[in-house]
Write an enzyme that holds these catalytic residues in place. Structure first.
Site, short mmCIF file in Angstrom:
data_model
loop_
_atom_site.label_atom_id
_atom_site.label_comp_id
_atom_site.label_asym_id
_atom_site.label_seq_id
_atom_site.Cartn_x
_atom_site.Cartn_y
_atom_site.Cartn_z
N ASP A 17 91.54 72.12 -56.82
CA ASP A 17 90.45 72.64 -57.67
C ASP A 17 90.97 72.83 -59.11
O ASP A 17 90.96 73.94 -59.64
CB ASP A 17 89.90 73.96 -57.11
CG ASP A 17 90.94 75.09 -57.08
OD1 ASP A 17 90.54 76.26 -57.21
OD2 ASP A 17 92.15 74.80 -56.92
N HIS A 247 101.65 78.59 -58.70
CA HIS A 247 101.18 78.81 -57.33
C HIS A 247 101.16 77.49 -56.52
O HIS A 247 101.79 77.37 -55.48
CB HIS A 247 99.76 79.37 -57.33
CG HIS A 247 99.61 80.69 -58.01
ND1 HIS A 247 100.09 81.88 -57.51
CD2 HIS A 247 99.00 81.01 -59.18
CE1 HIS A 247 99.78 82.87 -58.33
NE2 HIS A 247 99.12 82.38 -59.35
#
Ligand code: RIB
Ligand code: CA
Length: 325
Positions: A17, A247
């Site tokens: 995303d 991340h």
């Protein structure tokens, strides 16, 4: 960093995303000799799925690759949608730097079809690497449960087991965006690893480190310098971090440098009700007190610790083209 025997390179479907840290992860996968991108599927999360698809096409242009990009689902399996975190990644997902749009078109197949067809065509060979909400993966599993036997493994960026969440005190963004999907994915019979905030909040890259990468002057370097700047500002102003958190890179790094991570085996579940909705929780195998709803869960694994210096070194070396095959 002690080298472990090299595994077989991972053929991956990257479910993403983008998102600034997604972009870092994509460039890492594109550059690392032990990773082969078979396809990219897009999902809502940091931005709407239309935007994450357009951003992924931009990334493929910048990298000069020719990867199929299949557009994914635009909302969670259940529950109210969460706001897109424009205060973290910008309204356009790339720090609002207005990077030129791509002229490429996405694959004709929707993401769920792409995932199922690709796994069936290469049984046991493909690793799924979801770094956004797990909606596409859960939808593929629901439509074709047999894919749980067809993947090599699943390496997920998500969750917060023994640390606070980042969208609520308990929940991490990818899991909170679709808790039902995350609980289904972690309850399937495949080998799934959860790489959560327990380790990714420690996987920090400073603006100086990014400047070292951008020194090559490439398109990728210019993009990273521009898109990462506002993302770093967010972390500096809100998390007291002199840099930003990689991340999503961690879900890929665990595949190519497992020695950087300390993994724990556990049954992992996701709360879907009440104020703890989106909380991921782990129970060591065979815990005597657990009731049947836990005992019946498959044993997966989650990352408890990380060698963050080695993680940073791996990322910089890989993006600087210095990683040995
Ligand atoms: O919580 C961090 C995760 O949420 C990362 O995947 C980031 O890109 C966002 O999707
Ligand atoms: Ca992401």
């Amino acid at each position: 960093m002690n080298q472990q025997p090299k595994q077989q390179p991972h053929k991956i479907i990257f479910d993403t995303d983008p998102g600034v840290d997604d972009a870092m992860a994509f460039f890492f996968a594109d550059a690392h000799p032990q990773l082969q991108i078979v396809g990219i599927t897009t999902i809502f999360g940091n931005v709407a799925v239309e935007q994450s698809t357009a951003n992924t096409l931009r990334l493929v242009d910048i990298a000069g690759g020719d990867y199929p990009v299949a557009a994914g689902l635009g909302k969670a399996l259940a529950g109210e949608p969460r706001p897109y975190p424009h205060w973290v990644h910008g309204k356009d997902g790339f720090g609002d730097i207005n990077w030129p749009a791509s002229n490429r078109s996405p694959d004709q197949r929707p993401a769920v079809d792409f995932i199922i067809e690709t796994l069936k065509a290469s049984p046991g060979e493909i690793t799924l690497v979801p770094v956004g909400p797990l909606t596409n993966i859960a939808a593929a599993l629901a439509r074709a449960p047999e894919i749980a036997e067809l993947v090599r493994e699943v390496s997920i960026m998500g969750g917060a087991i023994n640390c606070p969440g980042n969208v609520t005190p308990l929940a991490e963004a990818n899991v909170a965006n679709d808790p039902e999907a995350a609980d289904a994915v972690l309850g399937a019979g495949w080998k799934a690893s959860l790489i959560g905030l327990d380790v990714t909040m420690k996987a920090v890259i400073s603006s100086q480190d990014i400047a070292r990468i951008t020194g090559s002057g490439s398109e990728k370097a210019k993009f990273l310098a521009a898109a990462a700047a506002p993302y770093i500002d967010f972390y500096r102003n809100n998390a007291g971090v002199d840099g930003c958190c990689m991340h999503d890179v961690c879900a890929l790094a665990r595949l190519v440098a497992p020695e950087i991570f300390t993994m724990e085996e556990a049954a992992i579940r996701v709360a879907c009700e009440g104020f703890s909705r989106g909380k991921s929780a782990a129970m060591p195998p065979g815990h005597p007190a657990a009731d049947e709803s836990w005992q019946s869960r498959p044993v997966q694994s989650y990352a408890r610790a990380i060698d963050n210096t080695a993680m940073l070194e791996l990322f910089i070396e890989t993006l600087s083209g210095q990683t040995q095959p």
